[in-house]
Motif scaffolding. Structure first.
Motif, PDB file in Angstrom:
ATOM      1  N   PRO A 202       0.802  -1.231   0.000  1.00  0.00           N
ATOM      2  CA  PRO A 202       0.000   0.000   0.000  1.00  0.00           C
ATOM      3  C   PRO A 202       0.831   1.277   0.000  1.00  0.00           C
ATOM      4  O   PRO A 202       0.266   2.365  -0.146  1.00  0.00           O
ATOM      5  CB  PRO A 202      -0.800  -0.114   1.300  1.00  0.00           C
ATOM      6  CG  PRO A 202       0.082  -0.899   2.214  1.00  0.00           C
ATOM      7  CD  PRO A 202       0.776  -1.904   1.320  1.00  0.00           C
ATOM      8  N   TYR A 203       2.147   1.148   0.148  1.00  0.00           N
ATOM      9  CA  TYR A 203       3.009   2.322   0.229  1.00  0.00           C
ATOM     10  C   TYR A 203       3.767   2.528  -1.086  1.00  0.00           C
ATOM     11  O   TYR A 203       3.992   1.581  -1.834  1.00  0.00           O
ATOM     12  CB  TYR A 203       3.971   2.181   1.408  1.00  0.00           C
ATOM     13  CG  TYR A 203       3.232   2.058   2.711  1.00  0.00           C
ATOM     14  CD1 TYR A 203       2.595   3.165   3.274  1.00  0.00           C
ATOM     15  CD2 TYR A 203       3.113   0.822   3.356  1.00  0.00           C
ATOM     16  CE1 TYR A 203       1.873   3.050   4.455  1.00  0.00           C
ATOM     17  CE2 TYR A 203       2.394   0.696   4.538  1.00  0.00           C
ATOM     18  CZ  TYR A 203       1.769   1.817   5.080  1.00  0.00           C
ATOM     19  OH  TYR A 203       1.039   1.701   6.234  1.00  0.00           O
ATOM     20  N   PRO A 204       4.161   3.746  -1.385  1.00  0.00           N
ATOM     21  CA  PRO A 204       4.841   4.018  -2.665  1.00  0.00           C
ATOM     22  C   PRO A 204       6.231   3.404  -2.703  1.00  0.00           C
ATOM     23  O   PRO A 204       6.792   3.043  -1.658  1.00  0.00           O
ATOM     24  CB  PRO A 204       4.894   5.549  -2.710  1.00  0.00           C
ATOM     25  CG  PRO A 204       4.821   5.977  -1.282  1.00  0.00           C
ATOM     26  CD  PRO A 204       3.954   4.979  -0.582  1.00  0.00           C
ATOM     27  N   PRO A 205       6.813   3.292  -3.891  1.00  0.00           N
ATOM     28  CA  PRO A 205       8.182   2.778  -4.004  1.00  0.00           C
ATOM     29  C   PRO A 205       9.188   3.730  -3.351  1.00  0.00           C
ATOM     30  O   PRO A 205       8.873   4.871  -3.007  1.00  0.00           O
ATOM     31  CB  PRO A 205       8.413   2.690  -5.520  1.00  0.00           C
ATOM     32  CG  PRO A 205       7.057   2.753  -6.130  1.00  0.00           C
ATOM     33  CD  PRO A 205       6.220   3.557  -5.198  1.00  0.00           C
ATOM     34  N   SER A 206      10.415   3.247  -3.227  1.00  0.00           N
ATOM     35  CA  SER A 206      11.499   4.042  -2.670  1.00  0.00           C
ATOM     36  C   SER A 206      11.651   5.370  -3.419  1.00  0.00           C
ATOM     37  O   SER A 206      11.616   5.401  -4.653  1.00  0.00           O
ATOM     38  CB  SER A 206      12.810   3.266  -2.757  1.00  0.00           C
ATOM     39  OG  SER A 206      13.922   4.117  -2.640  1.00  0.00           O
ATOM     40  N   PRO A 207      11.854   6.463  -2.695  1.00  0.00           N
ATOM     41  CA  PRO A 207      12.144   7.735  -3.372  1.00  0.00           C
ATOM     42  C   PRO A 207      13.371   7.648  -4.272  1.00  0.00           C
ATOM     43  O   PRO A 207      13.442   8.359  -5.291  1.00  0.00           O
ATOM     44  CB  PRO A 207      12.377   8.704  -2.207  1.00  0.00           C
ATOM     45  CG  PRO A 207      11.634   8.106  -1.054  1.00  0.00           C
ATOM     46  CD  PRO A 207      11.740   6.627  -1.232  1.00  0.00           C
ATOM     47  N   GLU A 208      14.312   6.800  -3.920  1.00  0.00           N
ATOM     48  CA  GLU A 208      15.499   6.620  -4.762  1.00  0.00           C
ATOM     49  C   GLU A 208      15.099   6.035  -6.118  1.00  0.00           C
ATOM     50  O   GLU A 208      15.646   6.421  -7.164  1.00  0.00           O
ATOM     51  CB  GLU A 208      16.499   5.711  -4.063  1.00  0.00           C
ATOM     52  CG  GLU A 208      17.000   6.224  -2.728  1.00  0.00           C
ATOM     53  CD  GLU A 208      17.827   7.479  -2.863  1.00  0.00           C
ATOM     54  OE1 GLU A 208      18.491   7.646  -3.911  1.00  0.00           O
ATOM     55  OE2 GLU A 208      17.812   8.318  -1.932  1.00  0.00           O
ATOM     56  N   ALA A 209      14.162   5.098  -6.112  1.00  0.00           N
ATOM     57  CA  ALA A 209      13.694   4.505  -7.368  1.00  0.00           C
ATOM     58  C   ALA A 209      12.922   5.516  -8.203  1.00  0.00           C
ATOM     59  O   ALA A 209      13.080   5.590  -9.432  1.00  0.00           O
ATOM     60  CB  ALA A 209      12.825   3.280  -7.070  1.00  0.00           C
TER      61      ALA A 209
ATOM     62  N   LEU B 203      10.104  -8.026  -6.906  1.00  0.00           N
ATOM     63  CA  LEU B 203      10.032  -6.665  -6.374  1.00  0.00           C
ATOM     64  C   LEU B 203       8.592  -6.171  -6.303  1.00  0.00           C
ATOM     65  O   LEU B 203       8.341  -5.017  -5.972  1.00  0.00           O
ATOM     66  CB  LEU B 203      10.880  -5.710  -7.216  1.00  0.00           C
ATOM     67  CG  LEU B 203      12.346  -5.581  -6.796  1.00  0.00           C
ATOM     68  CD1 LEU B 203      13.111  -6.869  -7.036  1.00  0.00           C
ATOM     69  CD2 LEU B 203      13.026  -4.428  -7.516  1.00  0.00           C
ATOM     70  N   SER B 204       7.640  -7.062  -6.591  1.00  0.00           N
ATOM     71  CA  SER B 204       6.236  -6.643  -6.646  1.00  0.00           C
ATOM     72  C   SER B 204       5.647  -6.384  -5.273  1.00  0.00           C
ATOM     73  O   SER B 204       4.755  -5.536  -5.139  1.00  0.00           O
ATOM     74  CB  SER B 204       5.401  -7.724  -7.352  1.00  0.00           C
ATOM     75  OG  SER B 204       5.773  -7.853  -8.692  1.00  0.00           O
ATOM     76  N   LYS B 205       6.106  -7.079  -4.252  1.00  0.00           N
ATOM     77  CA  LYS B 205       5.458  -7.018  -2.939  1.00  0.00           C
ATOM     78  C   LYS B 205       6.192  -6.069  -1.996  1.00  0.00           C
ATOM     79  O   LYS B 205       5.733  -4.975  -1.718  1.00  0.00           O
ATOM     80  CB  LYS B 205       5.382  -8.422  -2.334  1.00  0.00           C
ATOM     81  CG  LYS B 205       4.889  -9.500  -3.289  1.00  0.00           C
ATOM     82  CD  LYS B 205       3.496  -9.256  -3.818  1.00  0.00           C
ATOM     83  CE  LYS B 205       3.044 -10.412  -4.702  1.00  0.00           C
ATOM     84  NZ  LYS B 205       1.739 -10.180  -5.315  1.00  0.00           N
ATOM     85  N   GLY B 206       7.338  -6.479  -1.493  1.00  0.00           N
ATOM     86  CA  GLY B 206       8.043  -5.683  -0.506  1.00  0.00           C
ATOM     87  C   GLY B 206       8.534  -4.352  -1.026  1.00  0.00           C
ATOM     88  O   GLY B 206       8.647  -3.376  -0.272  1.00  0.00           O
TER      89      GLY B 206
ATOM     90  N   ALA C  47      15.876   0.698  -6.075  1.00  0.00           N
ATOM     91  CA  ALA C  47      15.004   0.191  -5.018  1.00  0.00           C
ATOM     92  C   ALA C  47      15.701  -0.889  -4.198  1.00  0.00           C
ATOM     93  O   ALA C  47      15.576  -0.937  -2.960  1.00  0.00           O
ATOM     94  CB  ALA C  47      13.719  -0.366  -5.634  1.00  0.00           C
ATOM     95  N   MET C  48      16.446  -1.752  -4.857  1.00  0.00           N
ATOM     96  CA  MET C  48      17.150  -2.829  -4.159  1.00  0.00           C
ATOM     97  C   MET C  48      18.175  -2.285  -3.172  1.00  0.00           C
ATOM     98  O   MET C  48      18.337  -2.802  -2.061  1.00  0.00           O
ATOM     99  CB  MET C  48      17.820  -3.741  -5.199  1.00  0.00           C
ATOM    100  CG  MET C  48      18.623  -4.891  -4.629  1.00  0.00           C
ATOM    101  SD  MET C  48      17.676  -6.038  -3.580  1.00  0.00           S
ATOM    102  CE  MET C  48      16.382  -6.544  -4.724  1.00  0.00           C
ATOM    103  N   ARG C  49      18.856  -1.216  -3.570  1.00  0.00           N
ATOM    104  CA  ARG C  49      19.885  -0.654  -2.695  1.00  0.00           C
ATOM    105  C   ARG C  49      19.289   0.105  -1.504  1.00  0.00           C
ATOM    106  O   ARG C  49      19.962   0.313  -0.499  1.00  0.00           O
ATOM    107  CB  ARG C  49      20.798   0.277  -3.497  1.00  0.00           C
ATOM    108  CG  ARG C  49      21.676  -0.458  -4.519  1.00  0.00           C
ATOM    109  CD  ARG C  49      22.733   0.447  -5.134  1.00  0.00           C
ATOM    110  NE  ARG C  49      23.633  -0.308  -5.989  1.00  0.00           N
ATOM    111  CZ  ARG C  49      23.524  -0.398  -7.317  1.00  0.00           C
ATOM    112  NH1 ARG C  49      22.537   0.251  -7.936  1.00  0.00           N
ATOM    113  NH2 ARG C  49      24.383  -1.114  -8.023  1.00  0.00           N
ATOM    114  N   ASP C  50      18.028   0.485  -1.607  1.00  0.00           N
ATOM    115  CA  ASP C  50      17.379   1.218  -0.510  1.00  0.00           C
ATOM    116  C   ASP C  50      16.650   0.233   0.404  1.00  0.00           C
ATOM    117  O   ASP C  50      15.422   0.273   0.547  1.00  0.00           O
ATOM    118  CB  ASP C  50      16.414   2.264  -1.075  1.00  0.00           C
ATOM    119  CG  ASP C  50      16.002   3.287  -0.025  1.00  0.00           C
ATOM    120  OD1 ASP C  50      16.419   3.163   1.135  1.00  0.00           O
ATOM    121  OD2 ASP C  50      15.249   4.223  -0.388  1.00  0.00           O
TER     122      ASP C  50
END
Length: 351
Positions: free
Chosen positions: A36-43, A209-212, A253-256
């Motif tokens: 329910p939350y947006p992706p990483s700001p870095e992504a 990367l679809s869930k977490g 996203a992976m690095r964050d």
């Protein structure tokens, strides 16, 4: 009119995904287990500043930028990593490479329906083995089946339970074929089976990367296994199976990991609160769930199908399965606390 397709394709029933309304549709979407939350700001920053040159050229064939990020996070060599168009592509490649009418696909049920769909497309022999009481993994029966590919979703969908690492280790040791541990929901769980990749050459861990990571729309997944196992899969993958945008955004996203872990912690806290509220309405809610959803049994005076439709009429989507053993259950994705509260209020009204 004669069919244009292979008999196996004509005879099969295709996988039916959960309903996906168009972006901007005013619904509370709790049916397909998105974060329910947006992706990483870095992504997001990578996406917003993407150089158009990445669109003009073909991407790297093995998604090396993303593989490097995965290598750093999980401390595994890059040649132990295969990047795919969602984890579903990895599952598809495994069935295509290993299974046929004499080499079965094996899995415990109930579980992710796509395993059966992929086997039917091949076509490959399918052996479905029911979970034991209290969702215990039927290790001995799975070993006896000796699948060319044995799928274990851990944590499992739709139950939400994880298989003990000791059981997975016993299974890996007893199989002559490949053991696929599908960890799509591992970011909401307490442990991972990643150590088994180092112990067994026939084990592959599937991740998404679809869930977490809140990137279901990006379609990016990966497998972790020893290079000898991955070598056969690389032979049959598409030349450029992962696009440049997915590779770059996914790497950021992976690095964050800190952001991903913080969002997962919020989901797990909301999961507990939602479980308590559902119990107060009379739902049976399983304990020790390790996913971002709950598979709940409706109260005795309720009807799962009617509740599903009633919620949909109120702009709230959950998942209803009419399959055997699931007719009186709903699978509910954990939303934000505000979304979960609206769900509880709607259920209270419907009941």
């Amino acid at each position: 009119m004669s069919s244009y397709f292979r008999p196996a394709v004509t005879a099969m029933t295709g996988y039916i995904p959960g309903e996906q309304p168009r972006p901007g549709t005013p619904v509370i979407k709790l049916n397909t287990n998105e974060n329910p939350y947006p992706p990483s700001p870095e992504a997001i920053a990578v996406l917003q500043t993407l150089d158009s040159e990445w669109l003009r050229r073909y991407p790297t064939p093995y998604a090396d930028d993303f593989r490097q990020a995965v290598s750093q996070v999980f401390a595994v060599p890059m040649d132990w990593i295969m990047v795919t168009n969602g984890s579903d592509e990895l599952l598809n490649l495994l069935v295509r490479a290993c299974a046929d009418s004499d080499r079965p696909v094996v899995y415990p049920t109930p579980t992710y329906v796509l395993y059966k769909t992929l086997a039917e497309m091949q076509p490959a022999k399918v052996l479905e083995i029911p979970y034991e009481d209290h969702h215990r993994l039927p290790v001995e029966a799975l070993i006896a089946a000796q699948g060319a590919v044995t799928f274990i979703a851990s944590p499992n969908s739709p139950s939400g339970y994880s298989a003990p690492i000791a059981d997975l280790r016993q299974l890996a040791a007893g199989l002559s074929g490949i053991l696929v541990v599908d960890e799509a929901y591992v970011d909401f769980a307490e442990e991972t089976a990643l150590s088994l990749v180092h112990e067994f050459e026939n084990v592959i861990i599937s991740r998404t990367l679809s869930k977490g990571y809140s990137l279901a729309g990006l379609r990016l997944g990966f497998g972790l296994a020893q290079p000898a196992l991955l070598s056969g899969l690389f032979k049959i993958k598409d030349s450029y199976n992962v696009d440049a945008i997915a590779c770059l955004v996914g790497a950021a996203a992976m690095r964050d990991q800190a952001y991903k872990d913080a969002c997962a912690a919020k989901v797990k806290a909301s999961r507990q609160t939602l479980a308590i509220a559902l119990k107060q309405l009379g739902f049976q809610v399983p304990e020790h769930v390790q996913t971002n959803f709950l598979l709940v049994t409706v109260p005795s005076h309720g009807n799962a199908g009617a509740l599903y439709q009633g919620l949909k009429d109120r702009g709230i989507l959950v998942r209803y399965f009419s399959h055997s053993g699931l007719e009186n259950k709903l699978r509910i994705t954990v939303g934000t606390d505000e979304q979960n509260q609206l769900l509880i209020e709607a259920l209270s009204s419907l009941l």
